[in-house]
Write a protein that holds these residues in place. Structure first.
Motif, PDB file in Angstrom:
ATOM      1  N   ASN A   1     -14.486 109.633 -25.438  1.00 55.26           N
ATOM      2  CA  ASN A   1     -14.251 110.920 -26.580  1.00 55.26           C
ATOM      3  C   ASN A   1     -12.344 111.159 -27.157  1.00 55.26           C
ATOM      4  O   ASN A   1     -12.242 112.130 -26.732  1.00 55.26           O
ATOM      5  N   LYS A   2     -12.101 109.932 -27.125  1.00 55.65           N
ATOM      6  CA  LYS A   2     -10.804 109.741 -26.923  1.00 55.65           C
ATOM      7  C   LYS A   2      -9.925 109.274 -28.581  1.00 55.65           C
ATOM      8  O   LYS A   2      -9.503 108.050 -28.495  1.00 55.65           O
ATOM      9  N   PRO A   3     -11.156 109.968 -29.486  1.00 54.12           N
ATOM     10  CA  PRO A   3     -10.376 109.518 -30.917  1.00 54.12           C
ATOM     11  C   PRO A   3      -9.444 108.701 -31.263  1.00 54.12           C
ATOM     12  O   PRO A   3      -8.623 108.141 -32.268  1.00 54.12           O
ATOM     13  N   ASP A   4      -8.137 110.366 -30.541  1.00 61.88           N
ATOM     14  CA  ASP A   4      -6.343 109.032 -30.953  1.00 61.88           C
ATOM     15  C   ASP A   4      -6.427 107.432 -30.188  1.00 61.88           C
ATOM     16  O   ASP A   4      -5.639 107.110 -30.812  1.00 61.88           O
ATOM     17  N   SER A   5      -7.105 107.835 -28.989  1.00 59.86           N
ATOM     18  CA  SER A   5      -6.660 106.418 -28.308  1.00 59.86           C
ATOM     19  C   SER A   5      -7.863 105.442 -29.198  1.00 59.86           C
ATOM     20  O   SER A   5      -7.276 104.182 -29.222  1.00 59.86           O
ATOM     21  N   ALA A   6      -8.674 106.058 -29.477  1.00 59.64           N
ATOM     22  CA  ALA A   6      -9.788 104.768 -31.095  1.00 59.64           C
ATOM     23  C   ALA A   6      -8.420 104.301 -32.476  1.00 59.64           C
ATOM     24  O   ALA A   6      -8.873 103.258 -32.333  1.00 59.64           O
ATOM     25  N   LEU A   7      -8.122 105.785 -32.504  1.00 59.51           N
ATOM     26  CA  LEU A   7      -7.236 105.308 -33.926  1.00 59.51           C
ATOM     27  C   LEU A   7      -6.146 104.364 -33.266  1.00 59.51           C
ATOM     28  O   LEU A   7      -6.289 103.375 -34.818  1.00 59.51           O
ATOM     29  N   PHE A   8      -5.504 104.745 -32.486  1.00 58.64           N
ATOM     30  CA  PHE A   8      -4.252 103.327 -32.083  1.00 58.64           C
ATOM     31  C   PHE A   8      -4.654 102.424 -32.185  1.00 58.64           C
ATOM     32  O   PHE A   8      -4.170 101.484 -32.637  1.00 58.64           O
ATOM     33  N   TRP A   9      -6.297 101.403 -31.535  1.00 53.68           N
ATOM     34  CA  TRP A   9      -6.250 100.351 -31.397  1.00 53.68           C
ATOM     35  C   TRP A   9      -7.012  99.511 -32.609  1.00 53.68           C
ATOM     36  O   TRP A   9      -6.329  98.901 -32.714  1.00 53.68           O
ATOM     37  N   VAL A  10      -7.671 100.950 -33.903  1.00 52.55           N
ATOM     38  CA  VAL A  10      -7.952 100.122 -34.968  1.00 52.55           C
ATOM     39  C   VAL A  10      -6.819 100.138 -35.635  1.00 52.55           C
ATOM     40  O   VAL A  10      -6.737  99.076 -36.274  1.00 52.55           O
TER      41      VAL A  10
ATOM     42  N   SER B   1     -10.567  86.703 -30.255  1.00 50.72           N
ATOM     43  CA  SER B   1      -9.954  86.432 -30.557  1.00 50.72           C
ATOM     44  C   SER B   1      -8.945  88.258 -30.499  1.00 50.72           C
ATOM     45  O   SER B   1      -9.729  89.098 -29.936  1.00 50.72           O
ATOM     46  N   ARG B   2      -7.740  88.291 -30.198  1.00 50.37           N
ATOM     47  CA  ARG B   2      -7.076  89.546 -30.318  1.00 50.37           C
ATOM     48  C   ARG B   2      -7.722  90.896 -30.830  1.00 50.37           C
ATOM     49  O   ARG B   2      -7.919  91.804 -30.418  1.00 50.37           O
ATOM     50  N   GLY B   3      -8.051  90.212 -31.991  1.00 49.68           N
ATOM     51  CA  GLY B   3      -8.441  91.582 -33.135  1.00 49.68           C
ATOM     52  C   GLY B   3     -10.169  91.622 -32.790  1.00 49.68           C
ATOM     53  O   GLY B   3     -10.013  93.028 -32.729  1.00 49.68           O
ATOM     54  N   ALA B   4     -10.765  91.376 -32.504  1.00 52.50           N
ATOM     55  CA  ALA B   4     -12.256  91.636 -31.923  1.00 52.50           C
ATOM     56  C   ALA B   4     -11.837  92.585 -30.190  1.00 52.50           C
ATOM     57  O   ALA B   4     -12.839  93.346 -30.365  1.00 52.50           O
ATOM     58  N   VAL B   5     -10.869  91.645 -29.599  1.00 52.13           N
ATOM     59  CA  VAL B   5     -10.807  93.342 -28.619  1.00 52.13           C
ATOM     60  C   VAL B   5     -10.293  94.528 -28.575  1.00 52.13           C
ATOM     61  O   VAL B   5     -10.400  95.443 -28.193  1.00 52.13           O
ATOM     62  N   GLN B   6      -9.186  94.463 -29.786  1.00 48.50           N
ATOM     63  CA  GLN B   6      -8.603  95.286 -30.157  1.00 48.50           C
ATOM     64  C   GLN B   6     -10.277  96.808 -30.608  1.00 48.50           C
ATOM     65  O   GLN B   6      -9.850  97.651 -30.752  1.00 48.50           O
ATOM     66  N   HIS B   7     -10.769  95.511 -31.464  1.00 45.31           N
ATOM     67  CA  HIS B   7     -12.090  96.395 -32.107  1.00 45.31           C
ATOM     68  C   HIS B   7     -12.468  96.749 -31.197  1.00 45.31           C
ATOM     69  O   HIS B   7     -13.225  97.674 -31.305  1.00 45.31           O
ATOM     70  N   TYR B   8     -12.812  95.930 -29.607  1.00 45.21           N
ATOM     71  CA  TYR B   8     -13.898  96.898 -28.416  1.00 45.21           C
ATOM     72  C   TYR B   8     -13.516  98.125 -27.992  1.00 45.21           C
ATOM     73  O   TYR B   8     -14.290  99.186 -27.485  1.00 45.21           O
ATOM     74  N   LEU B   9     -11.888  97.892 -28.301  1.00 46.61           N
ATOM     75  CA  LEU B   9     -11.473  99.141 -27.211  1.00 46.61           C
ATOM     76  C   LEU B   9     -11.088 100.415 -28.054  1.00 46.61           C
ATOM     77  O   LEU B   9     -11.122 101.409 -28.123  1.00 46.61           O
ATOM     78  N   SER B  10     -11.085 100.297 -29.599  1.00 49.76           N
ATOM     79  CA  SER B  10     -11.448 101.103 -30.365  1.00 49.76           C
ATOM     80  C   SER B  10     -12.672 102.040 -30.140  1.00 49.76           C
ATOM     81  O   SER B  10     -12.957 103.262 -30.434  1.00 49.76           O
TER      82      SER B  10
END
Length: 346
Positions: free
Chosen positions: A240-249, A224-233
């Motif tokens: 080492n880009k916590p802001d981008s990780a937070l965006f996707w999660v 699903s899209r949600g699983a991919v968003q999880h892997y992106l975060s």
């Protein structure tokens, strides 16, 4: 009646001409109906769906354990310091417990896992490559040609990223293959790509997939899209880009269809228990069965041909079913105790 010599010559020439005329390239091309090849499979949306099914079948083998089909396993990814030392060390548990002795390139568990991951990569590469053919009728199942093509490509890219994620975590620098494997491009001199390049490709695949995957896949078991968003975060944390990780999660968390299980539901909702455990009972695991917390549920069908079997219900449990007291076995295998009647996994 006997043919004279002239008539025999004429008949012979006509016969020879018919043989020569029939020896065209089309006549020599064999198309046996019982053999499925890439050229005959990837001609329609249904063909690509079958290819995706084969790819997902390879993915499921991660959880089928040492006794699964072809003895492929995910043990190397399931052992950790917190659950490694058990009263029944087996498979990769032995490798980790005897690291110096067993940690080598010929170890079966490592070879099987490495080969299995690249089988998935090649399956995804084949789908991605074949999807770019110009003679495919993509319109089907009430979806436009563009929607079907992008969705199939998105699934293939997501699963390729998933396989390379395992390879990058386990081996770091690994060969980066992005082409369909064919007889014309066989290589025996692969070079390892720096792990940074591998993660960059994973990111590229995941970003494409996130745009085109459904929040609720039409078929259970698809990513699903949600699983991919999880892997992106996860990937951006590695980078080492916590802001981008937070965006996707946050994109995943704030999707209304994805909700934590906070109330009882499903097959045992009228029995004593807690909401968390409801997600793990047979009949409750899929999103269509009420499990709104799941982002990707793999499908197994117990004691069904081709249904596979997940070892996760009994991973590192005590062999309680071997206990024998005066000829009596007090604890039989049951689903609730982590096993399956007649089997040790399901």
């Amino acid at each position: 009646m006997k043919l004279n010599i002239f008539t025999r010559i004429i008949v012979g020439l006509l016969f020879l001409g018919s043989i020569i005329g029939s020896c065209s390239e089309d006549f020599l091309v064999e198309e046996p109906p019982h053999i499925i090849a890439a050229e005959s499979l990837y001609e329609s949306v249904d063909g690509f769906e079958n290819g995706l099914n084969g790819m997902y079948s390879l993915v499921r083998k991660q959880r089928e354990g040492r006794n699964g089909p072809n003895y492929l396993l995910g043990e190397i990814m399931m052992n950790g310091n917190d659950n490694l030392c058990t009263n029944h060390a087996d498979g990769f548990a032995r490798v980790a417990q005897q690291w110096g002795e067993r940690n080598n390139p010929t170890n079966w568990d490592m070879v099987a896992t490495f080969d299995w991951a690249y089988e998935i990569v090649n399956a995804a590469n084949t789908l991605i490559h074949r999807a770019e053919q110009s003679d495919i009728n993509w319109a089907a199942n009430g979806m436009t040609a563009e929607e079907n093509k992008n969705r199939i490509l998105a699934e293939a890219h997501a699963i390729r990223a998933w396989a390379y994620r395992h390879l990058a975590f386990l081996w770091g620098d690994v060969p980066l293959s992005l082409e369909e494997s064919k007889g014309s491009n066989v290589k025996t001199d692969w070079q390892r790509a720096p792990v940074e390049e591998v993660w960059a490709q994973i990111k590229k695949d995941l970003l494409f997939s996130e745009k085109h995957l459904a929040i609720e896949p039409s078929v259970e078991g698809k990513i699903s899209r949600g699983a991919v968003q999880h892997y992106l975060s996860e990937l951006y944390l590695i980078d080492n880009k916590p802001d981008s990780a937070l965006f996707w999660v946050n994109k995943c968390i704030n999707t209304p269809e994805y909700k934590l299980i906070t109330e009882r539901y499903g097959v045992r909702s009228d029995q004593p228990g807690v909401p968390f455990m409801d997600m793990f009972y047979p009949g409750n695991t899929n999103r269509s069965e009420g499990n709104t917390e799941s982002l990707w549920t793999w499908q197994y069908e117990f004691e069904t041909a081709g249904g596979g079997g997940s070892i996760m219900r009994r991973w590192h449990i005590s062999r309680y079913n071997d206990l024998n007291i005066d000829g009596v076995t007090p604890l039989e295998l049951t689903f609730d105790r982590g096993g399956a009647p007649g089997r040790e996994w399901h």
